[in-house]
Design a protein around this motif. Structure first.
Motif, PDB file in Angstrom:
ATOM      1  N   SER A   1       0.817  -1.224   0.000  1.00 40.17           N
ATOM      2  CA  SER A   1       0.000   0.000   0.000  1.00 40.17           C
ATOM      3  C   SER A   1       0.851   1.274   0.000  1.00 40.17           C
ATOM      4  O   SER A   1       0.321   2.376  -0.073  1.00 40.17           O
ATOM      5  CB  SER A   1      -0.914   0.006   1.222  1.00 40.17           C
ATOM      6  OG  SER A   1      -0.198   0.347   2.396  1.00 40.17           O
ATOM      7  N   TRP A   2       2.152   1.118   0.125  1.00 44.61           N
ATOM      8  CA  TRP A   2       3.066   2.268   0.186  1.00 44.61           C
ATOM      9  C   TRP A   2       3.896   2.361  -1.079  1.00 44.61           C
ATOM     10  O   TRP A   2       4.247   1.332  -1.651  1.00 44.61           O
ATOM     11  CB  TRP A   2       4.009   2.098   1.381  1.00 44.61           C
ATOM     12  CG  TRP A   2       3.380   2.341   2.715  1.00 44.61           C
ATOM     13  CD1 TRP A   2       2.210   2.997   2.997  1.00 44.61           C
ATOM     14  CD2 TRP A   2       3.921   1.938   3.991  1.00 44.61           C
ATOM     15  NE1 TRP A   2       1.988   3.016   4.357  1.00 44.61           N
ATOM     16  CE2 TRP A   2       3.029   2.379   4.992  1.00 44.61           C
ATOM     17  CE3 TRP A   2       5.075   1.267   4.382  1.00 44.61           C
ATOM     18  CZ2 TRP A   2       3.252   2.160   6.340  1.00 44.61           C
ATOM     19  CZ3 TRP A   2       5.294   1.037   5.722  1.00 44.61           C
ATOM     20  CH2 TRP A   2       4.396   1.487   6.691  1.00 44.61           C
ATOM     21  N   PRO A   3       4.316   3.541  -1.506  1.00 41.34           N
ATOM     22  CA  PRO A   3       3.897   4.828  -0.913  1.00 41.34           C
ATOM     23  C   PRO A   3       2.463   5.163  -1.314  1.00 41.34           C
ATOM     24  O   PRO A   3       2.026   4.782  -2.381  1.00 41.34           O
ATOM     25  CB  PRO A   3       4.895   5.828  -1.513  1.00 41.34           C
ATOM     26  CG  PRO A   3       5.361   5.200  -2.793  1.00 41.34           C
ATOM     27  CD  PRO A   3       5.277   3.711  -2.585  1.00 41.34           C
ATOM     28  N   GLY A   4       1.799   5.871  -0.431  1.00 36.83           N
ATOM     29  CA  GLY A   4       0.419   6.261  -0.692  1.00 36.83           C
ATOM     30  C   GLY A   4      -0.254   6.756   0.564  1.00 36.83           C
ATOM     31  O   GLY A   4       0.348   6.788   1.633  1.00 36.83           O
ATOM     32  N   PRO A   5      -1.549   7.136   0.446  1.00 35.95           N
ATOM     33  CA  PRO A   5      -2.270   7.740   1.571  1.00 35.95           C
ATOM     34  C   PRO A   5      -2.812   6.701   2.545  1.00 35.95           C
ATOM     35  O   PRO A   5      -3.971   6.748   2.945  1.00 35.95           O
ATOM     36  CB  PRO A   5      -3.389   8.507   0.870  1.00 35.95           C
ATOM     37  CG  PRO A   5      -3.689   7.678  -0.338  1.00 35.95           C
ATOM     38  CD  PRO A   5      -2.354   7.115  -0.783  1.00 35.95           C
ATOM     39  N   ASN A   6      -1.963   5.732   2.889  1.00 34.85           N
ATOM     40  CA  ASN A   6      -2.384   4.629   3.745  1.00 34.85           C
ATOM     41  C   ASN A   6      -1.564   4.611   5.026  1.00 34.85           C
ATOM     42  O   ASN A   6      -0.367   4.330   5.000  1.00 34.85           O
ATOM     43  CB  ASN A   6      -2.221   3.307   3.002  1.00 34.85           C
ATOM     44  CG  ASN A   6      -3.027   3.293   1.718  1.00 34.85           C
ATOM     45  OD1 ASN A   6      -4.252   3.313   1.762  1.00 34.85           O
ATOM     46  ND2 ASN A   6      -2.356   3.309   0.581  1.00 34.85           N
ATOM     47  N   THR A   7      -2.236   4.936   6.137  1.00 36.82           N
ATOM     48  CA  THR A   7      -1.609   4.922   7.452  1.00 36.82           C
ATOM     49  C   THR A   7      -1.943   3.592   8.108  1.00 36.82           C
ATOM     50  O   THR A   7      -3.090   3.152   8.067  1.00 36.82           O
ATOM     51  CB  THR A   7      -2.132   6.093   8.299  1.00 36.82           C
ATOM     52  OG1 THR A   7      -1.767   7.324   7.641  1.00 36.82           O
ATOM     53  CG2 THR A   7      -1.558   6.068   9.708  1.00 36.82           C
ATOM     54  N   TRP A   8      -0.937   2.963   8.698  1.00 37.88           N
ATOM     55  CA  TRP A   8      -1.115   1.671   9.358  1.00 37.88           C
ATOM     56  C   TRP A   8      -0.730   1.780  10.825  1.00 37.88           C
ATOM     57  O   TRP A   8       0.285   2.400  11.156  1.00 37.88           O
ATOM     58  CB  TRP A   8      -0.229   0.609   8.700  1.00 37.88           C
ATOM     59  CG  TRP A   8      -0.674   0.259   7.316  1.00 37.88           C
ATOM     60  CD1 TRP A   8      -0.330   0.899   6.155  1.00 37.88           C
ATOM     61  CD2 TRP A   8      -1.540  -0.808   6.942  1.00 37.88           C
ATOM     62  NE1 TRP A   8      -0.928   0.291   5.092  1.00 37.88           N
ATOM     63  CE2 TRP A   8      -1.682  -0.769   5.542  1.00 37.88           C
ATOM     64  CE3 TRP A   8      -2.205  -1.806   7.662  1.00 37.88           C
ATOM     65  CZ2 TRP A   8      -2.464  -1.678   4.839  1.00 37.88           C
ATOM     66  CZ3 TRP A   8      -2.986  -2.717   6.964  1.00 37.88           C
ATOM     67  CH2 TRP A   8      -3.117  -2.648   5.565  1.00 37.88           C
ATOM     68  N   ILE A   9      -1.543   1.177  11.680  1.00 35.35           N
ATOM     69  CA  ILE A   9      -1.168   1.023  13.083  1.00 35.35           C
ATOM     70  C   ILE A   9      -0.318  -0.245  13.154  1.00 35.35           C
ATOM     71  O   ILE A   9      -0.819  -1.349  12.891  1.00 35.35           O
ATOM     72  CB  ILE A   9      -2.399   0.868  14.008  1.00 35.35           C
ATOM     73  CG1 ILE A   9      -3.424   1.976  13.769  1.00 35.35           C
ATOM     74  CG2 ILE A   9      -1.939   0.802  15.476  1.00 35.35           C
ATOM     75  CD1 ILE A   9      -2.987   3.363  14.130  1.00 35.35           C
ATOM     76  N   MET A  10       0.960  -0.068  13.460  1.00 41.08           N
ATOM     77  CA  MET A  10       1.884  -1.191  13.531  1.00 41.08           C
ATOM     78  C   MET A  10       2.371  -1.347  14.962  1.00 41.08           C
ATOM     79  O   MET A  10       2.311  -0.394  15.743  1.00 41.08           O
ATOM     80  CB  MET A  10       3.037  -0.970  12.557  1.00 41.08           C
ATOM     81  CG  MET A  10       2.512  -0.925  11.122  1.00 41.08           C
ATOM     82  SD  MET A  10       3.735  -0.810   9.821  1.00 41.08           S
ATOM     83  CE  MET A  10       4.702  -2.279  10.011  1.00 41.08           C
ATOM     84  N   PRO A  11       2.853  -2.525  15.323  1.00 35.60           N
ATOM     85  CA  PRO A  11       3.402  -2.682  16.671  1.00 35.60           C
ATOM     86  C   PRO A  11       4.558  -1.692  16.868  1.00 35.60           C
ATOM     87  O   PRO A  11       5.429  -1.571  16.005  1.00 35.60           O
ATOM     88  CB  PRO A  11       3.901  -4.132  16.688  1.00 35.60           C
ATOM     89  CG  PRO A  11       3.158  -4.818  15.581  1.00 35.60           C
ATOM     90  CD  PRO A  11       2.924  -3.773  14.537  1.00 35.60           C
ATOM     91  N   ALA A  12       4.532  -0.976  17.975  1.00 39.34           N
ATOM     92  CA  ALA A  12       5.584   0.009  18.262  1.00 39.34           C
ATOM     93  C   ALA A  12       6.834  -0.708  18.760  1.00 39.34           C
ATOM     94  O   ALA A  12       6.751  -1.684  19.503  1.00 39.34           O
ATOM     95  CB  ALA A  12       5.099   0.995  19.312  1.00 39.34           C
ATOM     96  N   SER A  13       7.990  -0.187  18.344  1.00 38.86           N
ATOM     97  CA  SER A  13       9.253  -0.719  18.856  1.00 38.86           C
ATOM     98  C   SER A  13       9.428  -0.272  20.301  1.00 38.86           C
ATOM     99  O   SER A  13       8.765   0.665  20.759  1.00 38.86           O
ATOM    100  CB  SER A  13      10.423  -0.203  18.019  1.00 38.86           C
ATOM    101  OG  SER A  13      10.650   1.168  18.302  1.00 38.86           O
ATOM    102  N   LYS A  14      10.347  -0.903  21.007  1.00 39.83           N
ATOM    103  CA  LYS A  14      10.597  -0.509  22.400  1.00 39.83           C
ATOM    104  C   LYS A  14      11.177   0.902  22.468  1.00 39.83           C
ATOM    105  O   LYS A  14      11.098   1.549  23.504  1.00 39.83           O
ATOM    106  CB  LYS A  14      11.502  -1.526  23.089  1.00 39.83           C
ATOM    107  CG  LYS A  14      12.885  -1.659  22.478  1.00 39.83           C
ATOM    108  CD  LYS A  14      13.719  -2.682  23.245  1.00 39.83           C
ATOM    109  CE  LYS A  14      15.102  -2.918  22.737  1.00 39.83           C
ATOM    110  NZ  LYS A  14      15.677  -2.022  21.757  1.00 39.83           N
ATOM    111  N   ASP A  15      11.740   1.392  21.357  1.00 42.49           N
ATOM    112  CA  ASP A  15      12.342   2.732  21.324  1.00 42.49           C
ATOM    113  C   ASP A  15      11.362   3.827  20.895  1.00 42.49           C
ATOM    114  O   ASP A  15      11.724   5.001  20.880  1.00 42.49           O
ATOM    115  CB  ASP A  15      13.552   2.740  20.375  1.00 42.49           C
ATOM    116  CG  ASP A  15      14.639   1.784  20.836  1.00 42.49           C
ATOM    117  OD1 ASP A  15      14.839   1.664  22.065  1.00 42.49           O
ATOM    118  OD2 ASP A  15      15.284   1.169  19.972  1.00 42.49           O
ATOM    119  N   ALA A  16      10.150   3.455  20.505  1.00 40.94           N
ATOM    120  CA  ALA A  16       9.177   4.461  20.064  1.00 40.94           C
ATOM    121  C   ALA A  16       8.810   5.353  21.252  1.00 40.94           C
ATOM    122  O   ALA A  16       8.419   4.861  22.305  1.00 40.94           O
ATOM    123  CB  ALA A  16       7.933   3.787  19.502  1.00 40.94           C
ATOM    124  N   PRO A  17       8.936   6.678  21.089  1.00 38.69           N
ATOM    125  CA  PRO A  17       8.655   7.577  22.224  1.00 38.69           C
ATOM    126  C   PRO A  17       7.188   7.531  22.657  1.00 38.69           C
ATOM    127  O   PRO A  17       6.288   7.481  21.825  1.00 38.69           O
ATOM    128  CB  PRO A  17       8.999   8.965  21.682  1.00 38.69           C
ATOM    129  CG  PRO A  17       9.803   8.747  20.446  1.00 38.69           C
ATOM    130  CD  PRO A  17       9.388   7.413  19.897  1.00 38.69           C
TER     131      PRO A  17
END
Length: 186
Positions: free
Chosen positions: A85-101
């Motif tokens: 679906s990328w690149p394009g106007p598609n936002t995905w909720i993905m599992p966050a890494s342990k470093d994601a603020p």
């Protein structure tokens, strides 16, 4: 004081902890360095948005999103669907890494991410050297601006730079889907 700014000036503002307004696929957005907690808090205050809601990250490539997402916890077919679906106007909720603020993920264990096809936004991310926060450039609960002229004067006064450019004319904000379940959330 905000103004129309060259790409180099906008990138410099981002590196200084600035908040910018820029066009995305369908609406004008606000952005900043997702690693800069003070910049994110300024952006949230300007929008009057609760940090618990979380924020979208936008990038020119999946590699720019890699520090924030945990692709290993997705199945191969799930990841393939996201990548197709990328690149394009598609936002995905993905599992966050342990470093994601936490100021990006909010009260969630996932993180909303998108690889954009917008040439200006791709250039911004490449010039900055990574993903940027991308949230609609409006005060919470007010309409999202579709043109530079529709930006609320309070938003314009509160940012460090406003890029030139236009949206890609998409009628709605990006589609948001959950990468784990495939469910459409927006």
């Amino acid at each position: 004081m905000s103004m129309h700014a060259s790409l180099a000036n906008v990138v410099a503002a981002l590196h200084r902890g600035g908040v910018i307004a820029y066009p995305t696929e369908g609406v004008w957005g606000l952005g900043c360095d997702p690693h800069d907690e003070a910049a994110v808090m300024r952006l949230l205050a300007l929008k009057q948005r609760d940090v618990a809601k979380g924020l979208i990250l936008i990038a020119s490539s999946e590699a720019q999103l890699a520090p924030f997402i945990d692709t290993a916890s997705l199945g191969g077919s799930q990841l393939a669907e996201v990548r197709a679906s990328w690149p394009g106007p598609n936002t995905w909720i993905m599992p966050a890494s342990k470093d994601a603020p936490s100021w990006i993920t909010g009260a969630h264990d996932g993180i909303a991410v998108r690889v954009t096809a917008h040439p200006l936004v791709r250039a911004l991310c490449d010039g900055f050297g990574g993903a940027l926060v991308s949230t609609s450039a409006n005060i919470a609960s007010e309409p999202s601006p579709r043109t530079r002229a529709e930006l609320d004067p309070r938003i314009v006064a509160g940012v460090d730079a406003v890029t030139d450019g236009e949206t890609l004319g998409r009628a709605q904000p990006s589609t948001i889907r959950d990468a784990r379940s495939g469910a459409v959330l927006r």
